[in-house]
Design an enzyme around this catalytic site. Structure first.
Site, PDB file in Angstrom:
ATOM      1  CE1 TYR A  57      -3.387   2.842   0.457  1.00  0.00           C
ATOM      2  CE2 TYR A  57      -1.974   3.543   2.273  1.00  0.00           C
ATOM      3  CZ  TYR A  57      -3.015   3.800   1.381  1.00  0.00           C
ATOM      4  OH  TYR A  57      -3.645   5.002   1.410  1.00  0.00           O
ATOM      5  CG  HIS A  87      -3.239  14.004  -0.382  1.00  0.00           C
ATOM      6  ND1 HIS A  87      -3.354  13.481  -1.637  1.00  0.00           N
ATOM      7  CD2 HIS A  87      -3.714  13.042   0.466  1.00  0.00           C
ATOM      8  CE1 HIS A  87      -3.861  12.264  -1.566  1.00  0.00           C
ATOM      9  NE2 HIS A  87      -4.097  11.982  -0.309  1.00  0.00           N
ATOM     10  CG  ASN A 199      -0.230   8.251   5.953  1.00  0.00           C
ATOM     11  OD1 ASN A 199      -0.246   7.082   5.609  1.00  0.00           O
ATOM     12  ND2 ASN A 199      -1.183   9.081   5.597  1.00  0.00           N
ATOM     13  CE1 TYR A 281     -19.209  27.054  47.954  1.00  0.00           C
ATOM     14  CE2 TYR A 281     -20.159  26.291  45.879  1.00  0.00           C
ATOM     15  CZ  TYR A 281     -20.158  26.308  47.264  1.00  0.00           C
ATOM     16  OH  TYR A 281     -21.090  25.563  47.951  1.00  0.00           O
ATOM     17  NE  ARG A 284     -16.096  28.461  50.963  1.00  0.00           N
ATOM     18  CZ  ARG A 284     -17.369  28.091  51.132  1.00  0.00           C
ATOM     19  NH1 ARG A 284     -17.656  26.847  51.501  1.00  0.00           N
ATOM     20  NH2 ARG A 284     -18.344  28.946  50.913  1.00  0.00           N
ATOM     21  CG  PHE A 330      -2.740   7.038   9.755  1.00  0.00           C
ATOM     22  CD1 PHE A 330      -4.088   6.934  10.018  1.00  0.00           C
ATOM     23  CD2 PHE A 330      -2.191   6.194   8.796  1.00  0.00           C
ATOM     24  CE1 PHE A 330      -4.893   6.015   9.353  1.00  0.00           C
ATOM     25  CE2 PHE A 330      -2.978   5.269   8.124  1.00  0.00           C
ATOM     26  CZ  PHE A 330      -4.338   5.177   8.400  1.00  0.00           C
ATOM     27  CD  GLU A 414      -8.585   7.801   4.104  1.00  0.00           C
ATOM     28  OE1 GLU A 414      -8.901   9.007   4.241  1.00  0.00           O
ATOM     29  OE2 GLU A 414      -7.614   7.423   3.435  1.00  0.00           O
TER      30      GLU A 414
END
Length: 511
Positions: A57, A87, A199, A281, A284, A330, A414
């Site tokens: 791959y 990409h 990746n 608060y 405190r 990844f 994906e």
């Protein structure tokens, strides 16, 4: 070790090393061990492709849904270049330069393990870019935080092949122009290198580590500012007593109470007789609230240290075992969850800080309304609280978890993504907002403390107040408070140590 050099190899990076890398603009370099592991892995992959027609791959196949499309050896270099170009789809704001530089360092670190199949020249060029401040132009939008940070890492990697844009000094230019100035030639990517580069989780981890470094500083400031507000509001020390913490011994709570006790030790104001039995608060419960944030911070820090000391590309190559394995290292789920956690935890520091601001300006405990001597004619510190409230509300909206979302991509190959990149960018935005609210509290608390004179607070508090007063003067009448708030924010960009608190008083010993 010199502050100017950080070695990268299989040895784990520590939080302080990343902090120093950011603060001292160190150079980075792989070690001889990393060099040998990188070249060994590359040689194994070359031999594997020469001897076998098997499909691996992303090495000799297409990507994502196109995983079954075989690519000939003659097309492999083009395949890698096509991957980076196709990409590089980022949009939005540019990633800040310190984070870009950290992305480069963390990518080099991941490649240094020798499981990614890159050639040594690629790693050397990444080091050159980092060390020469030739920084790729990267955009904040585009990553789903699952197949690695594909879009931002593609923009980071485009300059390797002579494409994209870079910052060269203070000028943004086309990569080819910068390369000509440096005398660099584009890298000819070999099989697997494109995937090894894009990746990975380096966008998420760089944002996360940058945010953690800033968060560590703000957690310390939040406690110190609380100590100023504590004396300004004439509070009782009882809630910080050791015995109370011992019977609910969360580590962060114990440490926070110890820090506050240390900060107010010797204060005339703290020692004075009190009229009230208990405080609100927001004063405190500081050990419980700030302490919980500290505990969350420590957990998130450990997750991120694990991640930056890991290999997060795909597939992974194991020369000694003769294996090429496809997996999902990844995927950013561990980061997405913890970034959301850090966002929530840090936003609470601003949430409780805004409540202390409100108490300080409310005209109670002998303090004038809105911390000004002539309220009515002057609005004093009325509107800074509005600003703090608006910022706190914005943080609440930003704290909606990104990690609970997922959108299928790559034709459903994906089909579950982490959205960790969105978690990362909004986490930093939240932390930046926390700094603004703490700056407003600091401004208000120091103003309020002046109305307690001639009584003094502790030596530590008075040192900080004196340092702050060099930047922002006491407010006697209305003026443009935006300017004061900006100066207060700049003051908080320093570390606590820069306020000349003696080392023996520094609270790092309680961490």
């Amino acid at each position: 070790m010199s502050y100017n050099y950080l070695p990268l190899d299989r040895s784990p990076l520590s939080f302080d090393q990343v902090k120093n890398l950011l603060e001292y603009s160190q150079d980075v370099s792989i070690t001889f061990d990393a060099h040998e592991r990188i070249t060994k892995c590359r040689s194994y992959l070359n031999q594997l492709l020469e001897k076998s027609d098997q499909l691996y791959y992303g090495i000799n196949t297409g990507f994502g849904f196109l995983q079954d499309v075989a690519i000939s050896n003659e097309q492999i270099e083009q395949l890698q270049a096509n991957l980076l170009m196709s990409h590089a789809c980022g949009l939005g704001e540019e990633v800040p330069k310190p984070i870009v530089k950290l992305m480069l360092a963390l990518k080099i670190k991941s490649l240094s393990y020798g499981y990614s199949g890159v050639q040594i020249d690629t790693v050397k060029r990444l080091m050159d870019m980092h060390n020469n401040n030739v920084l790729p132009v990267i955009y904040t939008q585009g990553s789903l935080g699952a197949s690695g940070d594909l879009a931002p890492l593609s923009h980071m990697s485009l300059p390797l092949i002579g494409l994209g844009e870079v910052w060269y000094g203070d000028a943004k230019m086309k990569t080819g122009e910068a390369w000509a100035k440096k005398g660099w030639e584009p890298i000819h990517l070999q099989s697997k290198e494109g995937l090894a580069l894009i990746n990975g989780t380096q966008f998420m981890t760089a944002y996360g580590m940058y945010s953690l470094v800033k968060a560590a500083r703000l957690i310390q400031w939040a406690n110190l500012i609380t100590a100023i507000s504590f004396d300004a509001f004439d509070c009782t020390t009882e809630p910080f007593h050791e015995k109370i913490q011992e019977i609910r011994p969360h580590a962060g709570q114990i440490a926070t109470a110890a820090m506050i006790r240390n900060y107010i030790a010797g204060s005339e104001l703290a020692a004075a007789q009190k009229k009230q039995v208990q405080d609100p608060y927001s004063f405190r419960c500081v050990p419980q609230v700030h302490g919980a944030t500290k505990d969350a911070f420590e957990y998130v820090k450990q997750v991120f240290l694990q991640e930056i000391n890991s290999v997060t590309d795909n597939p992974n190559i194991f020369p000694d075992e003769g294996l090429v394995l496809s997996g999902g290292n990844f995927h950013g789920q561990p980061l997405a969850l913890t970034l959301d956690f850090l966002s929530i935890a840090m936003s609470e520091l601003a949430n409780i800080s805004e409540r202390r601001i409100y108490q300080l300006i409310s005209g109670q405990r002998g303090l004038p309304l809105f911390l000004v001597t002539d309220p009515g004619l002057h609005s004093g510190f009325m509107i800074p609280q509005y600003t703090a409230a608006g910022i706190v509300s914005e943080n609440k909206q930003l704290c909606t978890p990104a990690s609970v979302d997922s959108i299928s991509s790559s034709n459903n190959q994906e089909d579950h993504v982490s959205m960790g990149a969105n978690a990362a960018t909004k986490c930093l935005r939240i932390i930046d907002n926390v700094e603004k609210v703490l700056a407003i509290e600091l401004l208000s608390a120091v103003q309020a403390l002046e109305f307690r004179r001639p009584l003094k607070s502790s030596n530590i508090v008075e040192q900080v107040v004196a340092a702050f007063r060099k930047e922002v003067s006491f407010n006697t009448e209305d003026r443009v408070l935006h300017d004061d708030m900006v100066k207060a924010g700049a003051f908080l960009s320093r570390s606590v140590e820069e306020c000349n608190i003696p080392a023996s008083d520094n609270l790092s010993k309680f961490e």
